[in-house]
Design an enzyme around this catalytic site. Sequence first.
Site, PDB file in Angstrom:
ATOM      1  CE  LYS A 105      -4.260   0.788   0.142  1.00 30.10           C
ATOM      2  NZ  LYS A 105      -5.380  -0.001  -0.244  1.00 30.10           N
TER       3      LYS A 105
HETATM    4  N1  GLU Z   1      -7.042  -0.431  -3.482  1.00 27.64           N
HETATM    5  C1  GLU Z   1      -7.181  -1.238  -4.061  1.00 27.64           C
HETATM    6  C2  GLU Z   1      -8.147  -2.543  -2.637  1.00 27.64           C
HETATM    7  O1  GLU Z   1      -8.142  -1.923  -1.168  1.00 27.64           O
HETATM    8  C3  GLU Z   1      -7.580  -1.988  -4.900  1.00 27.64           C
HETATM    9  C4  GLU Z   1      -6.055  -2.702  -4.978  1.00 27.64           C
HETATM   10  C5  GLU Z   1      -5.351  -2.981  -6.182  1.00 27.64           C
HETATM   11  O2  GLU Z   1      -5.684  -3.015  -6.878  1.00 27.64           O
HETATM   12  O3  GLU Z   1      -4.002  -3.149  -6.279  1.00 27.64           O
HETATM   13  O4  GLU Z   1      -8.866  -3.202  -2.771  1.00 27.64           O
END
Ligand code: GLU
Length: 416
Positions: A105
């Site tokens: 993240k």
């Molecule tokens: N932001 C989304 C999540 O929290 C998607 C993350 C992604 O596709 O890598 O799952």
Amino acid sequence: MASFDPWAATLERLDDAAKLAGLDSDIHRLLRTPRRVLEVSVPVRMDDGRVEVFIGWRVHHDTTRGPAKGGIRFHPQLDAREVAALAANMTFKTAVVNIPFGGGKGGVRCDPGRFSAGELERLTRRYATEISPILGPDRDVPAPDVNTDGRVMAWLMDTLSMMWGGGANPGAVTGKPLSIGGTRSHAGATASGVLSCIRAAFTEMDMSFVGARAVLQGFGKVGGPLAFLLASGGMRVIGVSDVGGAVYNPGGLDPSALAGHVDRAGTVAGFDAGDPIAPDDLWELECELVVPAALEGAVDEHAASRLGGRVIVEAANAPTTLEADAVLDRRDIVVVPDILANAGGVTVSYFEWAQSRQGFAWEEGLVANRLRASMDTAFTSVWARADALGVSLRRAAYVIAVERVAEAIAARGLFP
Ligand code: GLU
């Protein structure tokens, strides 16, 4: 909310799953520490000529099962512990839906609402440059998250491609526009996955989808499309809130009229086909379904004790606090946890990454069918495990996730 510590909550859930699963203590210890935490400064030339310096992060929680995967968010309250918690959430999420990724993240502490398009682009490109040493299609593949979108992903992909040379590198980022190698159906993927979970939970609980009443906290990238899906399936969306306020209509709010109002006013507040209510009172509305689709910690002990719904399906990441979990458990309210419920987004990211690397675009129907099949399989296994262990869906989902990650760690062994 000020006392809410997302990293401590993540560790507590991990510890609980480790105990339930009888996890090897070395592996447990490994998972309690993020693999890699990068903090960067992001200097940006603002339109008035001044330079502002923002702080950004990219965290890899675990990369045993594949490249780190997870979104990038721009938010004024973001901090390192929150990014680490969200990265760990991604490790468990990708494991629950069994896709070949680890968890990552990132984000920048900033308020993008006050930026011009030029400022936002400069911030994105500088941040991408600063975190680029740990990115790449085989290392870490970012995607959109809170306050980021396809446009931001396009700048990210362009910056990385230019820096690395050798032409366009579509496999470096997901959630890209279709014109540069994005996939069909990425935009509504999280909402579609949430819908699959709602349908499956209602079936398991012998509840009728048609005519059921739903309450949504958040009307953004996930809550907005979800309201359409629920209403077109025959549910009544009776209450919706966002950062500006909340509206209520026991007969059902019309999602397209509400979306039109939000386009003009920037918030659901002031929508005239419903009554204004205090956002906090949303939780009390009597209904069958509650969907938190905003930020972490939204459902606290107070909200949980007053909750008027029977099922919570977590479209947001980490919307329910530990204290609230205990209250909901006691009240027999079923919670479909984030790491299962909102995994549709990252699942379609996986499809996008596969298409980008193969240079072969899938038809819309193929994306939708594979997403539905993947969500249904994950839901069935979490439901069955919860039944077998006699625990909540969240605890069961964590058990499945830590078992899968542990199996991969054991198979690879410890280097050197
Ligand atoms: N932001 C989304 C999540 O929290 C998607 C993350 C992604 O596709 O890598 O799952």
